[in-house]
Design an enzyme around this catalytic site. Sequence first.
Site, PDB file in Angstrom:
ATOM      1  N   HIS A 105       0.820  -1.221   0.000  1.00 61.09           N
ATOM      2  CA  HIS A 105       0.000   0.000   0.000  1.00 61.09           C
ATOM      3  C   HIS A 105       0.850   1.266   0.000  1.00 61.09           C
ATOM      4  O   HIS A 105       0.341   2.353  -0.277  1.00 61.09           O
ATOM      5  CB  HIS A 105      -0.982   0.002   1.186  1.00 61.09           C
ATOM      6  CG  HIS A 105      -0.370   0.322   2.517  1.00 61.09           C
ATOM      7  ND1 HIS A 105      -0.091  -0.644   3.456  1.00 61.09           N
ATOM      8  CD2 HIS A 105      -0.001   1.495   3.073  1.00 61.09           C
ATOM      9  CE1 HIS A 105       0.416  -0.072   4.533  1.00 61.09           C
ATOM     10  NE2 HIS A 105       0.483   1.229   4.317  1.00 61.09           N
ATOM     11  N   ASP A 121       0.193  -7.622   1.713  1.00 64.12           N
ATOM     12  CA  ASP A 121       0.642  -6.227   1.759  1.00 64.12           C
ATOM     13  C   ASP A 121       2.165  -6.128   1.846  1.00 64.12           C
ATOM     14  O   ASP A 121       2.707  -5.311   2.576  1.00 64.12           O
ATOM     15  CB  ASP A 121      -0.009  -5.492   2.933  1.00 64.12           C
ATOM     16  CG  ASP A 121      -0.022  -3.978   2.747  1.00 64.12           C
ATOM     17  OD1 ASP A 121       0.412  -3.513   1.675  1.00 64.12           O
ATOM     18  OD2 ASP A 121      -0.448  -3.270   3.677  1.00 64.12           O
ATOM     19  N   GLY A 174       3.049   6.950   8.002  1.00 63.34           N
ATOM     20  CA  GLY A 174       4.392   7.135   7.458  1.00 63.34           C
ATOM     21  C   GLY A 174       5.352   6.055   7.906  1.00 63.34           C
ATOM     22  O   GLY A 174       6.391   5.840   7.291  1.00 63.34           O
ATOM     23  N   ASN A 175       5.016   5.349   9.016  1.00 60.36           N
ATOM     24  CA  ASN A 175       5.823   4.211   9.448  1.00 60.36           C
ATOM     25  C   ASN A 175       5.560   2.959   8.608  1.00 60.36           C
ATOM     26  O   ASN A 175       6.298   1.973   8.713  1.00 60.36           O
ATOM     27  CB  ASN A 175       5.554   3.862  10.910  1.00 60.36           C
ATOM     28  CG  ASN A 175       6.391   4.661  11.884  1.00 60.36           C
ATOM     29  OD1 ASN A 175       5.865   5.440  12.672  1.00 60.36           O
ATOM     30  ND2 ASN A 175       7.695   4.486  11.829  1.00 60.36           N
ATOM     31  N   SER A 176       4.499   2.977   7.804  1.00 64.98           N
ATOM     32  CA  SER A 176       4.185   1.815   6.979  1.00 64.98           C
ATOM     33  C   SER A 176       5.395   1.387   6.162  1.00 64.98           C
ATOM     34  O   SER A 176       6.042   2.209   5.516  1.00 64.98           O
ATOM     35  CB  SER A 176       3.042   2.146   6.007  1.00 64.98           C
ATOM     36  OG  SER A 176       1.815   2.185   6.657  1.00 64.98           O
ATOM     37  N   GLY A 185     -11.067 -24.506  -3.902  1.00 66.29           N
ATOM     38  CA  GLY A 185     -12.379 -24.332  -4.515  1.00 66.29           C
ATOM     39  C   GLY A 185     -13.519 -24.832  -3.647  1.00 66.29           C
ATOM     40  O   GLY A 185     -14.404 -25.541  -4.135  1.00 66.29           O
ATOM     41  N   VAL A 186     -13.500 -24.445  -2.356  1.00 64.30           N
ATOM     42  CA  VAL A 186     -14.560 -24.868  -1.440  1.00 64.30           C
ATOM     43  C   VAL A 186     -14.997 -23.679  -0.593  1.00 64.30           C
ATOM     44  O   VAL A 186     -14.254 -22.708  -0.418  1.00 64.30           O
ATOM     45  CB  VAL A 186     -14.089 -25.995  -0.506  1.00 64.30           C
ATOM     46  CG1 VAL A 186     -13.803 -27.271  -1.282  1.00 64.30           C
ATOM     47  CG2 VAL A 186     -12.869 -25.579   0.309  1.00 64.30           C
TER      48      VAL A 186
END
Length: 399
Positions: A152, A182, A254-256, A312-313
């Site tokens: 992000h 992410d 901003g720490n992301s 696929g369940v």
Amino acid sequence: MTGPRSCGIVGQYNAPTMRPDQDVQPMRRTASRPFFLAPSVLAPSVLAAALLAGPARADDAALFAPPVPPVVTSGPLTFAPLVRKVVPAVVNIAVTQDADNPGKRQPVPPGVKGTPFEHRFRDRMRSRGEEMLGAGSGFIIDPGGVIVTNTHVVGEADRITVSLSDGTEYPARLVGSDDLTDIAVITIQAPHPLPYVTWGDSRQVNVGDWIMAAGNPFGLGSSVTAGIVSARGRDIGASPFDDFLQLDAPINPGNSGGPSFNLGGQVVALNTAIVSPTGGSVGIGFGIPSEIVAPIVAELRRSGHIDRGWLGVTLADGDGHAGVRITDIDRGGPAEKAKLRTGDIVLTVGEEPVDSARALIRAVAAERPGSTVLVHIRRRGTDATVPVVVGHRPADMDD
């Protein structure tokens, strides 16, 4: 699906809904005054009762256990040596898009909005014919310029600019990203080897251990904060692969994309999100543990994308039994081809027991598409093992 798409707001105080850090409010300053507790704050009747109570009786000692040595006998007097060791490998990241594309323009990122840096960033981007979309953090894991951050943070940028701790700037190229976890990898080309950090094993991290976070909060680069690991295995509803470390070190917009270090200077978490009713840190932050980040980064460096397995369940927890119940099967999917049925209870995937739908999704996702995995099931009271050729997780699936 909504989710904590930044070190911004993950939830509200009275409603734990997720929203991106574009909703973060600017940093506020509030006045404060020193205060003290004056003796007059105690009413005369309270003082009198305290005086009449007299000394503690000898038999009161039986209420308390004898003194014991402290469990924690030492701690860091200073984090300065750790800061000197690792901060040169922590970078600031600015993401921009062309200003001549009005449909893609975004407001000033919350990481700098309302701070002294807002006007500087506006003027700088305008002079370059760009619009700034975001500011975040990252860290170098290879002296050749390989950098880890959040997906992000780098987003859908036209340009990514990396600033080192000495102020040197380099254009960056996206190597690969994974929306579901992410995690993103970018790279820069420098004329000399760069300082870098290594991975620590987050499986060895205990609740209560010291950690130090570093990054670019509110545009203030090369900032560090310290705290402890508050909890492990947090699920904040971001994706079926949530397994966050909860941290109480102050983490802000901003720490992301920045790292959290153990006391040995190894990265044990990728700082990703916070819970806050105000937009700033309230001591509840979340980092993706290195046991998840490191292998995904290695795969992104190798192939530029992540291939995940798919069964696929549709699944359901509960019913008081071991395993996970299949409630529906996708037409033409791997489960249907393997003759799995609605009502089957999945007990293990390969050698891994599964006790929840989330655990089953993770176990299958870890298998390489096209490989065959043995799924142990219980059908009408009878156990059976079914070989399943794992499918490729569709790109439009977000859970």
